[in-house]
Design a protein around this motif. Structure first.
Motif, PDB file in Angstrom:
ATOM      1  N   GLU A 346       0.923  -1.014   0.220  1.00  0.00           N
ATOM      2  CA  GLU A 346      -0.694   0.018  -0.109  1.00  0.00           C
ATOM      3  C   GLU A 346       0.681   1.297   0.193  1.00  0.00           C
ATOM      4  N   ILE A 347       1.699   0.236   1.376  1.00  0.00           N
ATOM      5  CA  ILE A 347       3.177   2.536   0.556  1.00  0.00           C
ATOM      6  C   ILE A 347       3.598   2.406  -0.717  1.00  0.00           C
ATOM      7  N   GLN A 348       3.966   1.754  -1.007  1.00  0.00           N
ATOM      8  CA  GLN A 348       4.425   1.759  -2.806  1.00  0.00           C
ATOM      9  C   GLN A 348       3.690   1.670  -3.779  1.00  0.00           C
ATOM     10  N   ALA A 349       2.640   1.615  -3.648  1.00  0.00           N
ATOM     11  CA  ALA A 349       1.454   1.746  -4.370  1.00  0.00           C
ATOM     12  C   ALA A 349       1.590   3.734  -4.083  1.00  0.00           C
ATOM     13  N   GLY A 350       1.744   3.978  -3.233  1.00  0.00           N
ATOM     14  CA  GLY A 350       1.449   5.924  -2.945  1.00  0.00           C
ATOM     15  C   GLY A 350       2.601   6.413  -3.603  1.00  0.00           C
ATOM     16  N   PHE A 351       3.911   5.818  -4.073  1.00  0.00           N
ATOM     17  CA  PHE A 351       4.837   6.338  -5.227  1.00  0.00           C
ATOM     18  C   PHE A 351       4.099   6.185  -6.317  1.00  0.00           C
ATOM     19  N   LEU A 352       3.667   5.277  -6.682  1.00  0.00           N
ATOM     20  CA  LEU A 352       3.354   5.584  -8.596  1.00  0.00           C
ATOM     21  C   LEU A 352       2.169   6.589  -8.137  1.00  0.00           C
ATOM     22  N   PRO A 353       1.939   6.991  -9.645  1.00  0.00           N
ATOM     23  CA  PRO A 353       0.883   8.324 -10.028  1.00  0.00           C
ATOM     24  C   PRO A 353      -0.484   7.553  -9.841  1.00  0.00           C
ATOM     25  N   ASP A 354      -1.511   8.671  -8.669  1.00  0.00           N
ATOM     26  CA  ASP A 354      -2.667   9.078  -8.325  1.00  0.00           C
ATOM     27  C   ASP A 354      -3.510   8.767  -9.882  1.00  0.00           C
ATOM     28  N   SER A 355      -2.868   9.459 -10.559  1.00  0.00           N
ATOM     29  CA  SER A 355      -3.422  10.352 -12.411  1.00  0.00           C
ATOM     30  C   SER A 355      -2.417   9.889 -12.972  1.00  0.00           C
ATOM     31  N   LEU A 356      -2.581  10.175 -14.439  1.00  0.00           N
ATOM     32  CA  LEU A 356      -1.388  10.511 -15.541  1.00  0.00           C
ATOM     33  C   LEU A 356      -1.747  12.112 -16.235  1.00  0.00           C
ATOM     34  N   PRO A 357      -0.561  12.387 -16.291  1.00  0.00           N
ATOM     35  CA  PRO A 357      -1.292  13.946 -17.105  1.00  0.00           C
ATOM     36  C   PRO A 357      -1.529  13.913 -17.849  1.00  0.00           C
ATOM     37  N   ARG A 358      -2.422  14.888 -17.999  1.00  0.00           N
ATOM     38  CA  ARG A 358      -3.767  14.608 -19.056  1.00  0.00           C
ATOM     39  C   ARG A 358      -3.155  16.552 -20.241  1.00  0.00           C
ATOM     40  N   VAL A 359      -3.013  15.853 -21.202  1.00  0.00           N
ATOM     41  CA  VAL A 359      -1.863  16.545 -22.022  1.00  0.00           C
ATOM     42  C   VAL A 359      -2.800  17.123 -22.972  1.00  0.00           C
ATOM     43  N   PRO A 360      -3.146  18.199 -23.401  1.00  0.00           N
ATOM     44  CA  PRO A 360      -4.285  18.431 -25.281  1.00  0.00           C
ATOM     45  C   PRO A 360      -3.158  17.410 -26.405  1.00  0.00           C
ATOM     46  N   GLY A 361      -3.888  17.039 -26.654  1.00  0.00           N
ATOM     47  CA  GLY A 361      -3.417  16.102 -28.115  1.00  0.00           C
ATOM     48  C   GLY A 361      -2.589  14.899 -27.802  1.00  0.00           C
ATOM     49  N   ASP A 377      10.143  -2.866  -9.820  1.00  0.00           N
ATOM     50  CA  ASP A 377       9.718  -1.835 -10.585  1.00  0.00           C
ATOM     51  C   ASP A 377       8.618  -0.710 -10.679  1.00  0.00           C
ATOM     52  N   PHE A 378       9.312   0.333 -11.128  1.00  0.00           N
ATOM     53  CA  PHE A 378       8.047   1.206 -11.031  1.00  0.00           C
ATOM     54  C   PHE A 378       7.853   2.315 -12.465  1.00  0.00           C
ATOM     55  N   TYR A 379       6.983   3.092 -12.141  1.00  0.00           N
ATOM     56  CA  TYR A 379       6.943   3.723 -13.534  1.00  0.00           C
ATOM     57  C   TYR A 379       6.811   5.656 -12.802  1.00  0.00           C
ATOM     58  N   ASP A 380       6.589   6.413 -13.628  1.00  0.00           N
ATOM     59  CA  ASP A 380       6.288   7.975 -13.289  1.00  0.00           C
ATOM     60  C   ASP A 380       5.744   8.258 -14.875  1.00  0.00           C
ATOM     61  N   ALA A 381       5.281   9.562 -14.752  1.00  0.00           N
ATOM     62  CA  ALA A 381       4.724  10.182 -15.193  1.00  0.00           C
ATOM     63  C   ALA A 381       4.278  11.499 -15.037  1.00  0.00           C
ATOM     64  N   PHE A 382       4.472  13.310 -15.115  1.00  0.00           N
ATOM     65  CA  PHE A 382       4.290  14.075 -14.369  1.00  0.00           C
ATOM     66  C   PHE A 382       5.319  15.599 -15.298  1.00  0.00           C
ATOM     67  N   LEU A 383       4.519  16.613 -15.006  1.00  0.00           N
ATOM     68  CA  LEU A 383       4.943  17.355 -15.706  1.00  0.00           C
ATOM     69  C   LEU A 383       5.934  18.408 -15.040  1.00  0.00           C
ATOM     70  N   LEU A 384       7.338  18.307 -15.962  1.00  0.00           N
ATOM     71  CA  LEU A 384       8.523  19.050 -15.201  1.00  0.00           C
ATOM     72  C   LEU A 384       7.988  20.036 -15.390  1.00  0.00           C
ATOM     73  N   SER A 385       7.938  20.813 -15.853  1.00  0.00           N
ATOM     74  CA  SER A 385       8.143  22.558 -15.949  1.00  0.00           C
ATOM     75  C   SER A 385       7.147  23.291 -15.297  1.00  0.00           C
ATOM     76  N   GLU A 386       7.414  24.540 -14.616  1.00  0.00           N
ATOM     77  CA  GLU A 386       5.882  24.919 -13.972  1.00  0.00           C
ATOM     78  C   GLU A 386       5.058  25.554 -14.831  1.00  0.00           C
ATOM     79  N   ASP A 387       5.697  25.332 -15.901  1.00  0.00           N
ATOM     80  CA  ASP A 387       4.959  26.420 -17.094  1.00  0.00           C
ATOM     81  C   ASP A 387       3.954  25.375 -17.784  1.00  0.00           C
ATOM     82  N   GLN A 388       3.827  24.098 -17.378  1.00  0.00           N
ATOM     83  CA  GLN A 388       4.111  22.386 -17.801  1.00  0.00           C
ATOM     84  C   GLN A 388       3.828  22.376 -19.549  1.00  0.00           C
ATOM     85  N   LYS A 389       4.455  22.783 -19.843  1.00  0.00           N
ATOM     86  CA  LYS A 389       5.158  22.390 -21.464  1.00  0.00           C
ATOM     87  C   LYS A 389       5.901  21.170 -21.411  1.00  0.00           C
ATOM     88  N   VAL A 390       6.786  20.865 -20.415  1.00  0.00           N
ATOM     89  CA  VAL A 390       7.496  19.592 -20.761  1.00  0.00           C
ATOM     90  C   VAL A 390       6.862  18.419 -20.033  1.00  0.00           C
TER      91      VAL A 390
END
Length: 598
Positions: A346-361, A377-390
């Motif tokens: 359960e703790i490890q599941a918290g390291f995985l993203p609750d939801s994946l980024p939604r980016v137009p296109g 194993d692990f995977y991650d997907a997140f917005l890197l920049s403050e302007d959410q362009k990466v």
């Protein structure tokens, strides 16, 4: 023709031998049952006498005990299978019965006579001894057992009538013939049984199973004196019903019972998940080694022959209960460990993203199947920049499996997130993605190599930065399985390694590469748990089979993930999962001719 007659004669001789052996074994069992009562009750009376005032009756009780042991010795000698087998050509059942009655009558008369005299003394109105008054129930049981023994040896000749095929109705309805019927019924039930499938005393809840009331009472008294809580069952069916509804620490089980014998009860217990861990001690007057071996092979914890030695009975029960207590502690520890692992999951599941980024296109999909409760194993997907362009994407595989790998998985993931925050804290348009990504991976590598080198843990990591507007992908591949970019016609490019696995040595150099994810393209990244998945015959799934799924275009990242997952399930066909399975797909939307899930 002569050979046929010879074979027939041999078969008849073998059948006679088996019948004779069965008869002797079960006669010995029936005779030892009342002897068990005579010896057992007299032993308990002598134990009680030690705490009482000196009694004239003690000498007579000792004579009963001595005569009982003498009877047991004679039964074992007279009914010795090897001895009878040597004389089988001269074996005559009626003569045998007459000799048996003659040899056993003297010590038997002693038991009957002394028990009768003691009962008379106890019933005398002038009797003032509390010991004698308390001894009456056990003396009556001794006398009853001796009379039962007399009936059995007096009626042995009736066995010859039964064996000759005469109807049971020819036997007079008496206690003797009822005993014969009982014995022969048990013989028949055992004959049609299938072959067997290949300290100090502490209190416990025990179940005694025996169809003989004297045996149940004797064992219950003996065990009650030793501090155990004892419940009795008079049949196999009743015993199974009680075991299903109550909790017992140990079952003491007789073999020779009508309707359902001890073998059948033991077999049902060992094939029932709720009963199979309850230890069983077989207690029977059957003393053949084959019977002992059969019970142990079927799962019995121990075997005791009647009449049993009370010291030996106490020691065997104590040993079996001690093993059960240790096993119960082990099971409790394993359950607590499983709970700890579940908490870890359960703790490890918290390291995985609750939801994946939604980016137009763009569309991102993931699949994650740990081989154990926790994963490396692990995977991650997140917005890197403050302007959410990466968009930042990560897929990694920590070496080994289980708890150790899971702990390092959390460490790798946290380091990457932390260093990514440092290098992407400003405007993404001014960021050099190649330099940022190599710095993130290098710092993660150096921290692990310098601070945790003794653990010998490392990870293969693919870290990428996607600019959604242009489809530009910059990536560092630290020893990971090369992801692929899949277009409408199949694989367009494999993203090869740009450096070693992360965490092995400090100060290693990581490079980076750049490519484009075009409209309709899908980036497919995965761990080796997919390509190395095994079927029931230990055949690998393989890269070739995985890549064959990319020949047809997929309408979405979810559709392609479902296609891979279904193919993998068909391949493994229920086989145990040997490694963690992780899949991360990223699709750039766009118009493609013939687009759709095939």
């Amino acid at each position: 023709m002569q050979s046929r007659f010879t074979d027939s004669a041999k078969k008849e001789e073998e059948a006679d031998r088996q019948s004779r052996q069965a008869f002797i074994a079960n006669l010995r069992h029936e005779l030892r049952t009342p002897l068990n009562a005579i010896i057992g009750y007299s032993e308990m009376l002598l134990e009680d006498a030690e705490d009482a005032q000196p009694q004239p009756s003690i000498a007579d009780i000792k004579k009963i005990h001595s005569a009982g042991n003498q009877l047991l010795m004679l039964v074992n000698i007279i009914l010795d299978p090897a001895k009878i087998e040597e004389q089988h050509s001269e074996f005559d059942l009626e003569t045998f019965g007459t000799g048996l009655r003659h040899d056993l009558r003297t010590p038997l008369n002693a038991v009957i006579g002394f028990s009768e005299m003691l009962l008379e003394d106890a019933d005398d109105p002038a009797q003032e001894s509390d010991f004698m008054k308390a001894a009456v129930p056990d003396l009556r049981k001794i006398h009853s057992a001796a009379r039962q023994f007399l009936c059995l040896i007096s009626d042995v000749v009736n066995f010859s009538k039964i064996e000759a095929g005469l109807m049971m109705q020819e036997l007079k309805i008496s206690s003797e013939s009822l005993a014969v019927r009982h014995t022969m019924g048990i013989v028949r039930s055992l004959a049609y049984m299938p072959a067997a499938m290949p300290v100090t005393a502490e209190q416990g809840n025990l179940l005694v199973v025996d169809d003989n009331e004297i045996n149940r009472d004797l064992i219950s008294q003996r065990l009650g004196r030793q501090g155990y809580s004892v419940t009795v069952a008079e049949s196999g069916y009743q015993a199974l019903k009680m075991i299903r509804s109550r909790t017992f620490d140990l079952v003491l089980l007789d073999i020779m019972m009508p309707e359902m014998n001890g073998y059948q009860v033991l077999e049902q217990m060992k094939h029932d998940g709720k009963m199979q861990n309850i230890p069983v001690i077989m207690i029977s007057a059957l003393d053949e080694i084959a019977s002992v071996v059969r019970c142990l092979e079927m799962g019995a914890a121990d075997y005791l022959s009647k009449p049993f030695d009370p010291v030996l009975l106490k020691a065997r029960i104590s040993a079996v209960l001690e093993r059960k207590r240790l096993r119960d502690k082990e099971q409790l520890y394993l359950r607590s460990l499983e709970r700890e692992l579940e908490i870890g999951r359960e703790i490890q599941a918290g390291f995985l993203p609750d939801s994946l980024p939604r980016v137009p296109g763009w569309e991102i999909a993931a699949r994650f199947h740990p081989a154990k409760q926790v994963s490396g194993d692990f995977y991650d997907a997140f917005l890197l920049s403050e302007d959410q362009k990466v968009i930042g994407i990560v897929i990694a595989d920590v070496c080994d499996k289980g708890v150790g790998a899971a702990l390092f998985m959390g460490l790798f993931r946290s380091l990457i997130r932390a260093f990514a925050g440092l290098h992407y804290s400003g405007n993404s348009e001014k960021c050099d993605h190649g330099s940022a990504l190599t710095a993130i991976v290098s710092k993660t590598n150096d921290y692990i190599a310098r601070n945790h080198s003794s653990a010998n843990m490392f990870a293969t990591i693919f870290l990428g930065a996607i600019v959604p507007e242009s489809g530009l992908l910059t990536y560092v591949n630290g020893g990971h399985e090369p992801p692929v970019i899949v277009g409408p016609a199949g694989i367009k490019k494999e993203l090869e390694v740009t450096g070693p696995a992360v965490g092995m040595l400090p100060d290693v150099v990581f490079g980076y590469e750049m490519t484009e994810i075009g409209p309709g393209d899908i980036l497919v990244s995965f761990t080796d748990g997919i390509t190395e998945a095994l079927d029931p015959n230990d055949n690998l799934y393989s890269k070739k089979k995985l890549f064959s799924l990319f020949s047809e275009p997929a309408g979405s990242a979810e559709a392609l993930s479902d296609r891979i997952e279904a193919s993998l399930k068909d391949h493994t066909a229920g086989a145990d999962q040997s490694d963690d399975i992780t899949l991360l797909t990223v699709r750039r939307e766009g118009c493609i001719k013939g687009q759709g899930e095939g």
